[in-house]
Structures are given as structure tokens and as C-alpha cells.
Scaffold this motif. Structure first.
Motif, PDB file in Angstrom:
ATOM      1  N   GLU A 176      -8.372  -4.510   4.347  1.00  0.00           N
ATOM      2  CA  GLU A 176      -7.673  -5.428   5.222  1.00  0.00           C
ATOM      3  C   GLU A 176      -6.700  -6.284   4.402  1.00  0.00           C
ATOM      4  O   GLU A 176      -6.911  -6.466   3.202  1.00  0.00           O
ATOM      5  CB  GLU A 176      -8.677  -6.351   5.918  1.00  0.00           C
ATOM      6  CG  GLU A 176      -9.714  -5.622   6.735  1.00  0.00           C
ATOM      7  CD  GLU A 176     -10.881  -6.528   7.089  1.00  0.00           C
ATOM      8  OE1 GLU A 176     -11.235  -6.573   8.281  1.00  0.00           O
ATOM      9  OE2 GLU A 176     -11.413  -7.185   6.186  1.00  0.00           O
ATOM     10  N   PRO A 177      -5.654  -6.811   5.031  1.00  0.00           N
ATOM     11  CA  PRO A 177      -4.794  -7.754   4.310  1.00  0.00           C
ATOM     12  C   PRO A 177      -5.583  -9.015   3.998  1.00  0.00           C
ATOM     13  O   PRO A 177      -6.285  -9.538   4.865  1.00  0.00           O
ATOM     14  CB  PRO A 177      -3.657  -8.023   5.294  1.00  0.00           C
ATOM     15  CG  PRO A 177      -4.221  -7.693   6.638  1.00  0.00           C
ATOM     16  CD  PRO A 177      -5.196  -6.585   6.416  1.00  0.00           C
ATOM     17  N   ILE A 184       2.265 -10.020   0.052  1.00  0.00           N
ATOM     18  CA  ILE A 184       2.410  -9.776   1.489  1.00  0.00           C
ATOM     19  C   ILE A 184       2.858 -11.035   2.221  1.00  0.00           C
ATOM     20  O   ILE A 184       3.262 -10.976   3.380  1.00  0.00           O
ATOM     21  CB  ILE A 184       1.097  -9.243   2.117  1.00  0.00           C
ATOM     22  CG1 ILE A 184       0.038 -10.341   2.185  1.00  0.00           C
ATOM     23  CG2 ILE A 184       0.591  -8.033   1.374  1.00  0.00           C
ATOM     24  CD1 ILE A 184      -1.220  -9.913   2.906  1.00  0.00           C
ATOM     25  N   PHE A 205       1.139  -1.843  -0.882  1.00  0.00           N
ATOM     26  CA  PHE A 205       0.973  -2.052   0.549  1.00  0.00           C
ATOM     27  C   PHE A 205       2.247  -1.670   1.287  1.00  0.00           C
ATOM     28  O   PHE A 205       3.354  -1.726   0.735  1.00  0.00           O
ATOM     29  CB  PHE A 205       0.584  -3.502   0.871  1.00  0.00           C
ATOM     30  CG  PHE A 205       1.735  -4.480   0.870  1.00  0.00           C
ATOM     31  CD1 PHE A 205       2.463  -4.722   2.034  1.00  0.00           C
ATOM     32  CD2 PHE A 205       2.085  -5.164  -0.290  1.00  0.00           C
ATOM     33  CE1 PHE A 205       3.518  -5.631   2.032  1.00  0.00           C
ATOM     34  CE2 PHE A 205       3.124  -6.066  -0.291  1.00  0.00           C
ATOM     35  CZ  PHE A 205       3.854  -6.302   0.873  1.00  0.00           C
ATOM     36  N   TRP A 207       3.450  -2.152   5.480  1.00  0.00           N
ATOM     37  CA  TRP A 207       3.103  -2.478   6.851  1.00  0.00           C
ATOM     38  C   TRP A 207       3.355  -1.307   7.792  1.00  0.00           C
ATOM     39  O   TRP A 207       2.764  -1.218   8.866  1.00  0.00           O
ATOM     40  CB  TRP A 207       3.894  -3.700   7.331  1.00  0.00           C
ATOM     41  CG  TRP A 207       3.410  -4.988   6.751  1.00  0.00           C
ATOM     42  CD1 TRP A 207       3.962  -5.679   5.713  1.00  0.00           C
ATOM     43  CD2 TRP A 207       2.266  -5.739   7.170  1.00  0.00           C
ATOM     44  NE1 TRP A 207       3.237  -6.815   5.449  1.00  0.00           N
ATOM     45  CE2 TRP A 207       2.186  -6.892   6.343  1.00  0.00           C
ATOM     46  CE3 TRP A 207       1.298  -5.570   8.165  1.00  0.00           C
ATOM     47  CZ2 TRP A 207       1.196  -7.855   6.462  1.00  0.00           C
ATOM     48  CZ3 TRP A 207       0.309  -6.535   8.290  1.00  0.00           C
ATOM     49  CH2 TRP A 207       0.260  -7.653   7.456  1.00  0.00           C
ATOM     50  N   PHE A 222      -3.007  -1.054   3.063  1.00  0.00           N
ATOM     51  CA  PHE A 222      -3.187  -1.942   1.915  1.00  0.00           C
ATOM     52  C   PHE A 222      -4.106  -1.191   0.956  1.00  0.00           C
ATOM     53  O   PHE A 222      -5.317  -1.193   1.108  1.00  0.00           O
ATOM     54  CB  PHE A 222      -3.767  -3.281   2.364  1.00  0.00           C
ATOM     55  CG  PHE A 222      -2.876  -3.996   3.339  1.00  0.00           C
ATOM     56  CD1 PHE A 222      -1.921  -4.894   2.894  1.00  0.00           C
ATOM     57  CD2 PHE A 222      -2.954  -3.719   4.697  1.00  0.00           C
ATOM     58  CE1 PHE A 222      -1.081  -5.530   3.797  1.00  0.00           C
ATOM     59  CE2 PHE A 222      -2.123  -4.347   5.601  1.00  0.00           C
ATOM     60  CZ  PHE A 222      -1.175  -5.254   5.157  1.00  0.00           C
ATOM     61  N   LYS A 244      -9.397 -12.400   5.348  1.00  0.00           N
ATOM     62  CA  LYS A 244      -8.221 -11.785   5.957  1.00  0.00           C
ATOM     63  C   LYS A 244      -7.112 -12.819   6.133  1.00  0.00           C
ATOM     64  O   LYS A 244      -7.346 -13.953   6.484  1.00  0.00           O
ATOM     65  CB  LYS A 244      -8.543 -11.177   7.312  1.00  0.00           C
ATOM     66  CG  LYS A 244      -9.343  -9.907   7.273  1.00  0.00           C
ATOM     67  CD  LYS A 244      -9.380  -9.248   8.607  1.00  0.00           C
ATOM     68  CE  LYS A 244     -10.213 -10.053   9.603  1.00  0.00           C
ATOM     69  NZ  LYS A 244     -10.310  -9.375  10.902  1.00  0.00           N
ATOM     70  N   THR A 247      -2.166 -11.802  10.560  1.00  0.00           N
ATOM     71  CA  THR A 247      -1.228 -10.687  10.700  1.00  0.00           C
ATOM     72  C   THR A 247      -0.311 -10.879  11.878  1.00  0.00           C
ATOM     73  O   THR A 247       0.378  -9.977  12.296  1.00  0.00           O
ATOM     74  CB  THR A 247      -1.998  -9.363  10.892  1.00  0.00           C
ATOM     75  OG1 THR A 247      -2.828  -9.473  12.037  1.00  0.00           O
ATOM     76  CG2 THR A 247      -2.848  -9.072   9.675  1.00  0.00           C
TER      77      THR A 247
END
Length: 248
Positions: A176-177, A184, A205, A207, A222, A244, A247
Motif C-alpha cells: 500500500e502507499p 509519492i 511506484f 500510480w 508500489f 497508509k 490516496t
């Protein structure tokens, strides 16, 4: 097998205590098959009664026979008890007739419940991922995003194939981000992922997504290269230092 002594009144919970002995039980018929009847005991447990009773059968039957297992009786005597029956009173009769056995059953159930609670309370080892260079924790098991393995080389464009059609191993994990991924937060669509401890490159990474070495497409992606991280087991529940990020 003890077939000479009087039949013991049993319900589903008590049946397992009299395996090999003569028992007496009342069941509510669920299904009748060739050579057996499946029913519900007076304490709502399923019992299989082997044998061939003479039809027609009523909804409730009393069966007398040998307890073969904790949920099976081989019956010699079948008695129709009609289509309405006070199963609760019969169940209380079973308990009274087997007061000591019921106490033991209840104690066993309490032990099983306590064991289950203790097992669930014991923290299980957690997989953690560390930067191979500086040993900082960069992810834990709950951060990993699982993906269905692809079909290997045939998923890639011809120019990207290595000539080994059997290679379907994942050389990376996808996560996960997380907040430590500084790049990012800079508004970039894709960029390298650098360790927040030693600034070493851990992965990449994008998107828009990217392809794993197994051929599967992961979106968003990622990626942490397995060659840059170590997978370890922790006996304690470590706090997750890499929460996290938002997003959107």
C-alpha cells in the motif's frame, strides 16, 4: 459392545460418552435414506441412525441401539412418537438420567472454550520487511497487496521476454502507499522508492500500474524489490510505522 444392559437415555451431547453401549434417543426426522435416517436430537445436534425402519415414519422417532460414534447410532428398535413431541422435556430427562456425565460434558466444553480463547489471545508471528542495507522496517504483512500470479513470459511483449517461458516467480512485493514514501507526496505519477533510513533504492511506484515479473498487472503499483529487502518473522505485534497515506 455392551448390548445386555438397559439402554441409556441420551441426547446429542451425551452420545459420545456411550460409544459401544446401548442407548435410547428421540430424534426429529430430517431425511430418510436407504439404510439410514438423519435426524436432529433433542438438543439440536445432528444424529445419523443406521438401520431400516418400517414405513411410514412420523416426524419424531425413538430409537434404541448401539452408539457407534459421537453422532451415529445403529438402531434395533424404532418407535414412532408422532408428529408433535416435547423435545425440551425429553432433553431434561436425559440430563437428569446422566447428571454426572452432563457435568463432565459441561466441563469439557468449558475447557475447549478456554483453550480457544487462549489461542486467540496469543499474538501470532507477523511477517515484517526490512531494508537490507540499514535494517529499517519498511512494511509489515498487513501492508502487502496480494495479486494473482500471471502466466509468466507469455504476458510480456516479445521484446521483453527473456527466453525462459517457465519463469513465473515474483521478484517483488507490492504494498500500500505509505507515509515514509516521500516521493509519492511530490505529485509525481511514477518515481523510485527510496528508503527513509539510508536513502537506498528499494523499488519503484507508478500510480498507473506496472507489471510484476510473474506477468500480472498491478494497479496502482508500489513495488519493493525482494533483492533490496529482507523478510523476517516477529514474535510480537509490532506497531505499523508505515501507515497508509491518503490516496484522495
Amino acid at each position: 459392545m455392551d448390548t445386555t444392559s438397559p439402554a441409556v437415555f441420551v441426547n446429542g451431547a451425551l452420545l459420545r460418552r456411550y460409544i459401544g453401549q446401548k442407548v435410547r434417543a428421540v430424534i426429529q426426522v430430517i431425511r430418510s435414506d436407504i439404510g439410514s435416517v438423519i435426524g436432529k436430537s433433542t438438543d439440536d445436534q445432528q444424529i445419523v441412525v443406521k438401520g431400516s425402519p418400517q414405513p411410514p415414519l412420523t416426524s419424531y422417532l425413538e430409537v434404541i441401539g448401539i452408539a457407534e460414534s459421537d453422532n451415529t447410532i445403529r438402531a434395533d428398535v424404532w418407535t414412532n412418537f408422532g408428529d408433535s413431541f416435547d423435545a425440551q422435556n425429553y432433553n431434561e430427562l436425559c440430563k437428569l438420567a446422566n447428571a454426572r456425565a452432563m457435568t463432565e460434558v459441561q466441563m469439557e466444553m468449558e475447557v475447549e472454550t478456554n483453550s480457544s480463547l487462549q489461542e486467540s489471545a496469543v499474538p501470532k508471528p507477523q511477517v515484517i520487511y526490512r531494508c537490507k542495507k540499514c535494517r529499517r522496517i519498511v512494511a509489515v504483512e498487513e501492508n502487502v497487496v496480494q495479486h494473482e500470479p500471471g502466466k509468466g513470459e507469455e504476458c510480456f511483449a516479445w521484446k521483453k521476454r527473456s527466453g525462459n517461458p517457465e519463469q513465473v516467480q515474483c521478484s517483488s512485493i507490492f504494498v500500500e502507499p505509505m507515509k515514509w514514501m516521500q516521493t509519492i507526496h511530490d505529485g509525481l505519477v511514477e518515481e523510485k522508492l527510496l528508503c527513509f533510513g539510508c536513502n537506498g533504492r528499494l523499488g519503484y511506484f507508478n500510480w498507473s500500474g506496472m507489471q510484476c515479473s510473474c506477468g500480472a498487472w498491478v494497479n496502482p503499483a508500489f513495488q519493493l524489490n525482494k533483492s533490496r529487502i529482507d523478510e523476517c518473522k516477529s514474535e510480537s505485534n509490532l506497531p505499523n510505522p508505515n501507515l497508509k497515506t491518503e490516496t484522495g
